[in-house]
Design a protein around this motif. Structure first.
Motif: not given
Length: 226
Positions: A28-39
């Motif tokens: 996953l691009p690092y820019q989307l990691v926080s979105d994934f972590m929220k999920k």
């Protein structure tokens, strides 16, 4: 023997790593990691917590699945992974962020079971598919919708190991940390033997603020490198 490699063909032919095409793990691009972590933080279960810890520590899933409580030192905020579980067969020290420590404190402990992340069976660790299954469940969406957690360069579903690549890209592009510092965090062996000789240490204290900054970034906490 004209077919012998060492002392003969190795001086004539290029190394396998020079000619073999490297296939990277879907990430996953690092820019989307926080979105994934929220999920991820909304999901329950040992597999979800193990995946969260894997991301926060940038370690391999096998190292996390087999982690034991005796390896954790809460006072020094350090996780010591025995060499027998490391790819390079060397003991590895992982500085734990505040988020990682909090995650560990909230986990249940079962008397007589040393594994941090409990498996489905008594006194057994998580299976090797437990972390991947969390991502697969996230991608099980209604027909006609796109699965969100895929590698945009390959179109393949991301895998737990890919978050190490996410961390590596973040460290270079956002944190601007030295390459060797990120390589130490990933427990990679430096390919250049001369360079490796100059970096025999673990860079542990220098890695602490980097891993905290990564955890802050991944969880959307205020950080100088967020």
């Amino acid at each position: 023997n004209p077919a012998v490699w060492r002392g003969h063909l190795d001086a004539i032919l290029p190394k396998e790593s020079k000619v073999k095409k490297i296939q990277h793990q879907p990430a996953l691009p690092y820019q989307l990691v926080s979105d994934f972590m929220k999920k991820l933080q909304t999901a329950s279960g040992s597999g979800a917590r193990a995946l969260e810890f894997t991301i926060l520590t940038s370690t391999r899933s096998s190292e996390v699945r087999l982690a034991e409580w005796s390896e954790i030192n809460s006072d020094t905020q350090l996780w010591t992974i025995p060499g027998v579980r490391m790819k390079a067969n060397r003991e590895h020290w992982v500085p734990l962020s505040h988020q990682a420590i909090k995650l560990l404190k909230n986990l249940p402990r079962v008397e007589g079971n040393e594994f941090i992340f409990l498996g489905a069976r008594d006194k057994r660790p998580l299976s090797d598919m437990a972390l991947s299954a969390v991502i697969r469940r996230f991608n099980e969406v209604d027909e006609g919708q796109d699965a969100p957690w895929i590698d945009p360069t390959t179109g393949r579903q991301i895998v737990p190991h890919g978050f190490r690549s996410s961390f590596r890209d973040w460290a270079a592009e956002v944190g601007h940390y030295p390459r060797e510092l990120a390589e130490h965090a990933l427990a990679h062996s430096l390919p250049d033997k001369v360079e490796a000789a100059y970096h025999r240490g673990t860079m542990l204290e220098r890695r602490r603020p980097m891993m905290q900054a990564w955890a802050d970034y991944a969880t959307c906490k205020d950080s100088p490198n967020s």
